[in-house]
Write a protein that holds these residues in place. Structure first.
Motif, PDB file in Angstrom:
ATOM      1  N   ASP A  55       0.896  -0.979   0.199  1.00 38.09           N
ATOM      2  CA  ASP A  55      -0.427   0.340   0.226  1.00 38.09           C
ATOM      3  C   ASP A  55       1.123   1.566   0.262  1.00 38.09           C
ATOM      4  OD1 ASP A  55      -2.459   1.329   2.270  1.00 38.09           O
ATOM      5  OD2 ASP A  55      -1.980   1.736   0.530  1.00 38.09           O
ATOM      6  N   THR A  56       0.035   2.450  -0.427  1.00 39.45           N
ATOM      7  CA  THR A  56       0.968   3.547  -0.385  1.00 39.45           C
ATOM      8  C   THR A  56       0.732   3.923   1.600  1.00 39.45           C
ATOM      9  OG1 THR A  56      -0.817   4.630   0.068  1.00 39.45           O
ATOM     10  CG2 THR A  56       0.073   4.713  -2.282  1.00 39.45           C
ATOM     11  N   CYS A  57       1.791   4.732   1.760  1.00 35.05           N
ATOM     12  CA  CYS A  57       2.032   5.351   3.126  1.00 35.05           C
ATOM     13  C   CYS A  57       2.632   6.823   3.365  1.00 35.05           C
ATOM     14  CB  CYS A  57       3.008   4.221   4.085  1.00 35.05           C
ATOM     15  SG  CYS A  57       2.011   4.098   5.483  1.00 35.05           S
ATOM     16  N   LYS A  58       2.779   7.202   4.200  1.00 31.97           N
ATOM     17  CA  LYS A  58       2.956   8.059   4.709  1.00 31.97           C
ATOM     18  C   LYS A  58       3.743   9.346   4.170  1.00 31.97           C
ATOM     19  CE  LYS A  58       3.812  11.209   8.810  1.00 31.97           C
ATOM     20  NZ  LYS A  58       3.650  11.765  10.413  1.00 31.97           N
ATOM     21  N   SER A  63       2.168  10.809  -0.191  1.00 28.75           N
ATOM     22  CA  SER A  63       0.968  11.996  -0.110  1.00 28.75           C
ATOM     23  C   SER A  63       1.453  12.406  -1.542  1.00 28.75           C
ATOM     24  CB  SER A  63       0.234  12.502  -0.017  1.00 28.75           C
ATOM     25  OG  SER A  63      -0.119  11.004   0.727  1.00 28.75           O
ATOM     26  N   ALA A  99      -4.445  11.073   1.535  1.00 30.29           N
ATOM     27  CA  ALA A  99      -3.779  10.355   2.727  1.00 30.29           C
ATOM     28  C   ALA A  99      -5.045   8.700   3.114  1.00 30.29           C
ATOM     29  CB  ALA A  99      -3.230  11.426   3.784  1.00 30.29           C
ATOM     30  N   VAL A 154      -4.133   5.312   7.158  1.00 25.82           N
ATOM     31  CA  VAL A 154      -3.859   4.128   7.403  1.00 25.82           C
ATOM     32  C   VAL A 154      -3.199   3.568   6.599  1.00 25.82           C
ATOM     33  CG1 VAL A 154      -5.265   3.383   9.458  1.00 25.82           C
ATOM     34  CG2 VAL A 154      -5.560   2.984   7.551  1.00 25.82           C
ATOM     35  N   CYS A 155      -1.844   2.371   6.920  1.00 20.84           N
ATOM     36  CA  CYS A 155      -1.119   1.914   5.440  1.00 20.84           C
ATOM     37  C   CYS A 155      -1.197   0.436   5.694  1.00 20.84           C
ATOM     38  CB  CYS A 155      -0.080   2.118   5.581  1.00 20.84           C
ATOM     39  SG  CYS A 155       0.237   4.319   5.419  1.00 20.84           S
ATOM     40  N   VAL A 164      -2.288  10.663  -4.904  1.00 20.78           N
ATOM     41  CA  VAL A 164      -2.291  10.048  -4.444  1.00 20.78           C
ATOM     42  C   VAL A 164      -2.326  10.659  -2.575  1.00 20.78           C
ATOM     43  CG1 VAL A 164      -0.498   8.692  -2.178  1.00 20.78           C
ATOM     44  CG2 VAL A 164      -0.075   8.439  -4.327  1.00 20.78           C
TER      45      VAL A 164
HETATM   46  C1  LIG Z   1       1.506  16.218   6.402  1.00 19.54           C
HETATM   47  C2  LIG Z   1       1.505  14.720   6.699  1.00 19.54           C
HETATM   48  C3  LIG Z   1       2.542  14.049   6.306  1.00 19.54           C
HETATM   49  C4  LIG Z   1       0.972  13.974   7.283  1.00 19.54           C
HETATM   50  C5  LIG Z   1       0.467  12.537   6.739  1.00 19.54           C
HETATM   51  O1  LIG Z   1      -0.304  11.903   5.350  1.00 19.54           O
HETATM   52  N1  LIG Z   1       0.170  11.697   7.948  1.00 19.54           N
HETATM   53  C6  LIG Z   1      -0.070  10.268   7.322  1.00 19.54           C
HETATM   54  C7  LIG Z   1       0.122   9.189   8.159  1.00 19.54           C
HETATM   55  C8  LIG Z   1      -0.177   8.002   8.384  1.00 19.54           C
HETATM   56  C9  LIG Z   1      -0.804   7.218   6.476  1.00 19.54           C
HETATM   57  C10 LIG Z   1      -0.718   8.400   5.991  1.00 19.54           C
HETATM   58  C11 LIG Z   1      -0.923   8.393   3.997  1.00 19.54           C
HETATM   59  C12 LIG Z   1      -0.501   8.797   3.441  1.00 19.54           C
HETATM   60  C13 LIG Z   1      -0.397   8.488   1.912  1.00 19.54           C
HETATM   61  C14 LIG Z   1      -2.011   7.375   1.607  1.00 19.54           C
HETATM   62  C15 LIG Z   1      -1.787   7.013   2.658  1.00 19.54           C
HETATM   63  C16 LIG Z   1      -2.827   5.833   2.757  1.00 19.54           C
HETATM   64  N2  LIG Z   1      -2.324   4.086   2.415  1.00 19.54           N
HETATM   65  C17 LIG Z   1      -1.797   7.008   3.970  1.00 19.54           C
HETATM   66  C18 LIG Z   1      -0.484  10.167   5.559  1.00 19.54           C
END
Ligand SMILES: CC(C)CC(=O)Nc1cccc(-c2cccc(CN)c2)c1
Length: 222
Positions: A167-170, A173, A189, A193-194, A187
């Motif tokens: 998955d994508t994650c922090k 985006s 957020a 969660v990821c 992308v």
């Molecule tokens: C200022 C920003 C960095 C704050 C933020 O975005 N936090 C954050 C925390 C956990 C997962 C994600 C996140 C991103 C992209 C895709 C996904 C979905 N898997 C999650 C994003």
């Protein structure tokens, strides 16, 4: 001689079709923002008509997500070009705001798209130094909107990919979701969660925003 090969679609985003009344006349290619380079002799049979420039196409006729027909603001042949020889056979065209927007069509569910990013790569939240890529299948909006998933929060201006395991994650985006060589999403957020299959990855679709994007670009270009 080699047999002519069909080009792989959308691997040459610089490629332009110079058209008159919807008919392909000559090729050209993007050399700078808003500027296409072509050949001056392409204006020989246009008796003063101004081209339209098609960008982002593979098929000249079929609807494609990022195909855009642009008006030409200025058409500038090299001063040394002439109809008697091939000297200085260059033409610069400044493309204006696109005169038509592509059809806004959803990517078919199960289409495997790819996304890349420097976002965190495991549950420990490790941040990589090098770019990672990921292939994920598109999830239908109906499934993504299910009560147990994103519960009807996914609008027609969003799309989802399966978040089971990979998955994508922090930090991912803002990156592009690319399907068949075309950027279809950005992308977002989502539920932040990821890797939780109950929370598919969410993307802002690009097609619904092309008018806004063009408007901003045109304003900035002025
Ligand atoms: C200022 C920003 C960095 C704050 C933020 O975005 N936090 C954050 C925390 C956990 C997962 C994600 C996140 C991103 C992209 C895709 C996904 C979905 N898997 C999650 C994003």
């Amino acid at each position: 001689t080699q047999p002519l090969l069909l080009a792989k679609p959308h691997l040459r985003p610089y490629m332009a079709s110079l058209q008159l009344d919807g008919q392909h006349i000559c090729g050209g290619f993007l050399i700078a923002k808003q500027w296409v380079l072509s050949a001056a002799h392409c204006t020989e049979e246009t008796d003063g008509k101004i081209f339209q420039v098609l960008l982002g196409a593979h098929s000249l006729t079929e609807p494609e997500p990022h195909k855009r027909l642009y008006r030409v603001r200025a058409q500038i042949p090299h001063p040394g070009s002439n109809i008697h020889n091939n000297k200085d056979d260059l033409l610069l065209l400044q493309v204006g705001p696109s005169s038509r927007h592509p059809p806004d069509r959803d990517v078919a569910p199960d289409t495997v798209c790819e996304v890349a990013g420097w976002g965190t790569i495991n549950h420990s939240g490790r941040r990589p130094d090098k770019l990672y890529q990921l292939e994920r299948p598109v999830l239908s909006r109906d499934v993504c909107n299910h009560r147990t998933r994103h519960d009807h929060t996914i609008t027609e201006k969003m799309m989802c990919t399966d978040s089971r395991r990979k998955d994508t994650c922090k930090g991912d985006s803002g990156g592009p979701l690319v399907c068949n060589g075309v950027a279809e999403g950005v992308v977002t957020a989502g539920s932040r969660v990821c890797g939780n299959y109950k929370k598919p990855a969410i993307y802002t679709r690009i097609a619904p925003y092309t008018a806004w994007i063009d408007g901003v670009i045109a304003a900035g270009a002025a």
